[in-house]
Write a protein that holds these residues in place. Structure first.
Motif, short mmCIF file in Angstrom:
data_model
loop_
_atom_site.label_atom_id
_atom_site.label_comp_id
_atom_site.label_asym_id
_atom_site.label_seq_id
_atom_site.Cartn_x
_atom_site.Cartn_y
_atom_site.Cartn_z
N ASN A 37 -11.06 12.22 -4.01
CA ASN A 37 -10.01 11.54 -3.23
C ASN A 37 -10.38 10.08 -2.99
N ASN A 41 -8.10 6.99 -4.10
CA ASN A 41 -7.61 6.00 -3.14
C ASN A 41 -8.05 4.59 -3.52
N LEU A 44 -5.52 3.43 -5.90
CA LEU A 44 -4.30 3.02 -5.19
C LEU A 44 -4.48 1.69 -4.47
N TYR A 45 -5.67 1.50 -3.90
CA TYR A 45 -5.94 0.30 -3.09
C TYR A 45 -7.20 -0.40 -3.59
N LEU B 159 4.00 6.75 -2.41
CA LEU B 159 2.91 6.13 -3.18
C LEU B 159 2.81 6.73 -4.57
N GLU B 252 1.30 8.85 1.77
CA GLU B 252 0.19 8.16 2.43
C GLU B 252 -1.06 7.97 1.58
N PHE B 254 -4.43 9.94 -0.94
CA PHE B 254 -5.13 11.15 -1.36
C PHE B 254 -6.02 11.66 -0.24
N THR B 330 -5.26 1.42 5.12
CA THR B 330 -5.27 2.00 3.79
C THR B 330 -6.55 2.76 3.45
N GLN B 335 -6.93 5.99 7.79
CA GLN B 335 -5.95 5.85 6.71
C GLN B 335 -4.61 6.44 7.08
#
Lengths: 210, 379
Positions: A37, A41, A44-45, B159, B252, B254, B330, B335
């Motif tokens: 995860n 993430n 994603l970011y 997302l 939102e 993972f 984020t 998060q």
């Protein structure tokens, strides 16, 4: 205005990296599902920075694995390791960052061990120019050798045993060093002098590379 | 010092766009181009066979397959109702009488004299297709049984997601931070779009697929599960659509992350109402149920473009951070949490990781937190 980019934008193969791969670089790795995860993430970011030491350790592990799969920051022909400048601002220590590149590109050197170059220049790539940061010296050790390094204008010498890693500061653009190996060689010599590039990083004496 | 963060649009209210309504099975479209429709208007009718069943008549009659034909009371093409006589064999003095009745309403399709199997298709059901939205019919495709309606929706942008465009009635199974329990997944959820909570596991996805749910809305999911839905890859934006039989959207990130307050409010207003989920584009459309929306719909002309999924604008751009903006975090541990920017540091700080950066103070629901400006996005 185009979106804000970050460290992991310079790497486009994060998707190929598994939790198992990066866990090998982490002292006390979390469960694989958490690592998976975390990587996702970061995709994603990519602009996010590590706020804690734990997060930094994971980010650097991801970076190692990503660099292993992307040889564009490594040039065997010119003996250079190229560091994008955005990475320098996101990793607290230049030494730590260079260590990551050494782990990715030199620790598991794929070429012929006998012809592996011992001296590598480290540069930081800006938009319009390269800035030399220093040099990595990775002797060919034989057995449990050690190397003694002395900067020409310094009274002190540094001894690095096989398996060790030491950074010797040298801010000058050119650094003359005298070296002496107990067992091994640099440039086919056990003992000698050589002029190398200096800079913000200095000289990294790398004794871990086989 | 100017600091920049990404601005992510999460909710786009009152967007006039085209939605498609499709007949289930073969049928007839009852509206024409330019016609105004209301949610309750029936815009098409179709007949749908809900499946077939095989009955081994030979075994039930206890005769060889080739001899079954003389005992059948109904022939292929004939309609048969539940418990009606299908086959009958007279017994002898010592018994042997056999009666076979139909287990369901249906039509006899065929009998296989080699295997002894009789195939029955269930009686087709008549299905009405309601408009489900206020709007104007833009296009009618009789061949595909599709009606394109210009309507007004609130778009909620996720997302990531998976699955083709599906619609259904929105149903909450959990609050914003809960999980979907196995006992909650029943056949009542067929054709619904369900709202999970902070995390949906692969088992829950499989169970919802099995009961015929159309879609899942969640705050987060595990990367491993998303990879298995998305062909093994994590590419954002997606280059190719995927579909495993159910559509999904995550808002939102993972991991286990509660659905944000902003989106939750919009969803709660639409509970038990018709919604449209486009998983591959990670977009959820909440049609407007105000009659007044017809005025805006009539006034808005849409370009005759058919934008493929991969080319939809990404709705993320860089903006200068300023006090008073609404933002969301984020990265862990906060998060997904949302708040207002109340202060921006003038000088950089060194984090415990050793990274040197500027911090912003975000006022969350329960506390104020200082975060690197790179670890928030403006919403």
């Amino acid at each position: 205005m185009p979106k804000v980019s970050g460290v992991f934008d310079v790497i486009d193969n994060l998707d190929d990296i598994s939790a198992e791969d990066i866990s090998k670089w982490i002292k006390n790795p979390p469960q694989f599902v958490i690592l998976e995860n975390y990587i996702a993430n970061r995709i994603l970011y990519p602009q996010a920075v590590a706020a804690s030491l734990g997060d930094l350790e994971i980010d650097l592990a991801i970076l190692r694995e990503a660099l292993k799969r992307d040889k564009s920051y490594f040039s065997l022909e010119t003996r250079k390791i190229i560091i994008p400048n955005i990475l320098v601002s996101r990793v607290p220590s230049l030494t730590k960052l260079v260590w990551v590149f050494i782990d990715a590109y030199l620790l598991n050197y794929q070429g012929d061990e006998k012809t592996r170059p011992e001296i590598w220049t480290v540069v930081m790539r800006h938009d319009d120019m390269d800035e030399t940061l220093g040099t990595i010296i990775a002797p060919h050790f034989k057995g449990n050798g050690a190397i003694e390094i002395k900067l020409e204008d310094s009274k002190k010498s540094v001894v690095v045993k096989r398996g060790g890693l030491v950074v010797v500061p040298c801010l000058k653009s050119r650094c003359n060093i005298n070296f002496k190996l107990s067992s091994g060689e640099i440039l086919a010599q056990r003992e000698g002098s050589v002029e190398v590039f200096g800079g913000k990083l200095g000289l990294v004496i790398e004794g871990r590379i086989p | 010092m100017r600091l920049y963060a990404n601005l992510r649009v999460r909710i786009k209210p009152n967007v006039v766009n085209i939605i498609k309504r499709s007949l289930v099975g073969k049928g007839k479209i009852l509206v024409s181009k330019g016609q105004e429709v209301s949610p309750e208007d029936v815009i098409g009718k179709s007949l749908l066979s809900s499946g077939f069943r095989s009955i081994n008549v030979s075994a039930l009659l206890d005769v060889p397959p080739i001899k079954v034909d003389k005992y059948l009371q109904k022939r292929p093409g004939q309609t048969l109702y539940r418990n009606e006589l299908l086959a009958f064999k007279k017994g002898g003095v010592l018994g042997g009488k056999k009666i076979v009745t139909s287990p369901t309403d249906g039509i006899i399709e065929s009998y296989n004299s080699t295997t002894g199997e009789l195939r029955m298709s269930f009686l087709p059901k008549s299905i009405d297709l309601p408009a489900a939205v206020y709007g104007i019919v833009e296009e009618v495709d009789e061949d595909r049984g599709q009606v394109s309606i210009k309507t007004e929706t609130t778009q909620i942008l996720g997302l990531f997601g998976s699955g083709r465009i599906r619609d259904g009635i929105l149903k909450f199974l959990s609050d914003r931070s809960g999980l979907i329990g196995q006992q909650q997944i029943t056949s009542d959820l067929s054709e619904h779009i369900v709202v999970g909570g902070s995390l949906v596991y692969s088992k829950a996805i499989s169970a919802l697929l099995a009961v015929g749910a159309h879609g899942i809305i969640t705050g987060g999911m595990n990367a491993k599960d998303y990879r298995s839905m998305g062909g093994g890859h994590l590419n954002f934006p997606r280059k190719m659509g995927t579909d495993i039989g159910i559509s999904l959207i995550a808002f939102e990130g993972f991991g286990s992350i509660p659905i944000g307050d902003d989106i939750m409010i919009a969803l709660q207003r639409h509970n038990d109402r018709f919604v449209i989920l486009d998983g591959n584009s990670a977009r959820l459309h909440l049609p407007s149920f105000e009659k007044m929306s017809m005025i805006r719909i009539k006034k808005t002309a849409l370009p005759p473009l058919d934008i493929p999924m991969m080319e939809l604008p990404q709705e993320v751009m860089a903006v200068e951070i300023s006090v008073g903006q609404k933002a969301r975090v984020t990265v862990a541990p906060y998060q997904g949490q949302q708040g207002k920017i109340v202060y921006i540091d003038k000088t950089p700080s060194v984090l415990s990781s050793g990274v040197r950066t500027y911090l912003v103070t975000l006022e969350l629901k329960s506390r104020k937190v200082k975060l690197p400006f790179t670890n928030i996005e403006v919403i």
